[in-house]
Design an enzyme around this catalytic site. Structure first.
Site, PDB file in Angstrom:
ATOM      1  N   HIS A  28     -52.076   7.726  21.910  1.00 57.17           N
ATOM      2  CA  HIS A  28     -51.058   8.740  21.286  1.00 57.17           C
ATOM      3  C   HIS A  28     -50.346   8.323  20.135  1.00 57.17           C
ATOM      4  O   HIS A  28     -49.900   8.993  19.207  1.00 57.17           O
ATOM      5  CB  HIS A  28     -49.952   9.135  22.316  1.00 57.17           C
ATOM      6  N   GLN A 144     -62.559  19.494  23.287  1.00 62.34           N
ATOM      7  CA  GLN A 144     -61.011  20.175  23.196  1.00 62.34           C
ATOM      8  C   GLN A 144     -60.998  20.312  21.605  1.00 62.34           C
ATOM      9  O   GLN A 144     -60.536  21.445  21.333  1.00 62.34           O
ATOM     10  CB  GLN A 144     -60.154  19.170  23.653  1.00 62.34           C
ATOM     11  N   SER A 177     -54.725   8.289  29.494  1.00 65.59           N
ATOM     12  CA  SER A 177     -53.610   8.355  30.467  1.00 65.59           C
ATOM     13  C   SER A 177     -54.433   8.006  31.802  1.00 65.59           C
ATOM     14  O   SER A 177     -53.837   7.748  32.716  1.00 65.59           O
ATOM     15  CB  SER A 177     -52.944   9.520  30.837  1.00 65.59           C
TER      16      SER A 177
END
Ligand code: PAF
Length: 275
Positions: A28, A144, A177
């Site tokens: 991120h 995605q 994550s």
């Protein structure tokens, strides 16, 4: 947030959005740094979006660390953190979903019904709320990204979608994550995802064109790990995500996979090419 974005845009400020579900890791942070370099106002959204989780998935236990995220955001030069709660994103009576039909069907879409409708809908909302000129997404979530790119074109959304390469641990495991769910031995085994992708990539470079053989080369590496349970390994066109039988010279293809370790499902991918 909309009022703030309107004010900024009126002043000619370029806004970049990095949409996340929080629990920020170095992947991120790389997206944030990319966003930072492309804008005046860097917006980080943190929202664990309930509509992209299916029944029995990890919505309730999805890792959260608000204080840690804010600290990291500050260190990456984030100007605004947009962290709505579920009630304000989905008010009573909410009933509108964006569906990117064909791209949402295969791979993860086939295993997680409704997942990409949830993603496409929330990303549409985040873009409408934060009004960025630039939005940055990671390539680890390959499908995605393909869904979002298609959606932005199809719905004429006025934003530049920037794709950022997968960030990996030194041993090749893609940052996620969900890696924190892995036991020590699963964490050690999980390097097989990258090794499997590398085996296929190397085979492609030796001139192998047969998709089935490339997929098998990847599967064989993963299947050596007793804790790994393959969900899928598939070679697909990099843009349409349609199946491909052969790796033709110049073709853009992606080898995409999902593998379970206990209940933890990890995804990864690599572009393959003939050399
Ligand atoms: O990749 C994610 O973290 C999420 O799917 C996203 C894009 C923030 C939408 O909830």
């Amino acid at each position: 947030m909309q009022a703030r974005a309107d004010d900024l845009r009126r002043d000619g400020v370029v806004i970049a959005l990095v949409p996340t579900m929080g629990f920020l890791h170095d992947g991120h942070l790389a997206l944030l740094r990319e966003g930072r370099a492309r804008c005046d106002e860097l917006v980080l959204s943190i929202f664990v979006n309930p509509t992209q989780f299916g029944e029995g998935e990890d919505l309730d236990r999805y890792p959260r660390d608000e204080a840690g995220d804010l600290d990291k955001a500050q260190r990456c030069g984030v100007d605004t953190v947009f962290a709505p709660d579920a009630g304000s994103m989905y008010e009573p009576g909410y009933q509108t979903y964006v569906s990117v039909r064909h791209l949402s069907e295969p791979l993860c879409g086939a295993r997680r019904p409704g997942h990409f409708d949830g993603v496409a809908s929330v990303v549409t909302k985040l873009l409408n709320i934060c009004k960025p000129q630039v939005a940055v997404f990671g390539e680890k979530d390959y499908q995605q990204l393909a869904v979002i790119r298609r959606m932005v074109i199809d719905l004429s959304i006025d934003v530049e979608v920037v794709r950022y390469p997968i960030v990996r641990e030194p041993d090749g495991l893609a940052l996620s994550s969900r890696n924190r769910y892995l036991s020590d031995s699963e964490r050690a085994s999980a390097t097989c995802l990258f090794q499997g992708l590398e085996a296929a990539r190397n085979l492609a470079h030796t001139g192998e064109r047969d998709a089935a053989k490339l997929v098998t080369a990847c599967r064989e590496v993963i299947e050596r790990e007793p804790e790994a349970r393959i969900d899928y390994v598939e070679l697909r066109d990099a843009t349409t995500l349609e199946t491909v039988d052969r790796l033709e010279p110049g073709a853009q293809v992606v080898l995409a996979l999902a593998v379970f370790f206990s209940d933890t499902r990890l995804i990864d991918n690599a572009r393959l090419s003939t050399k």
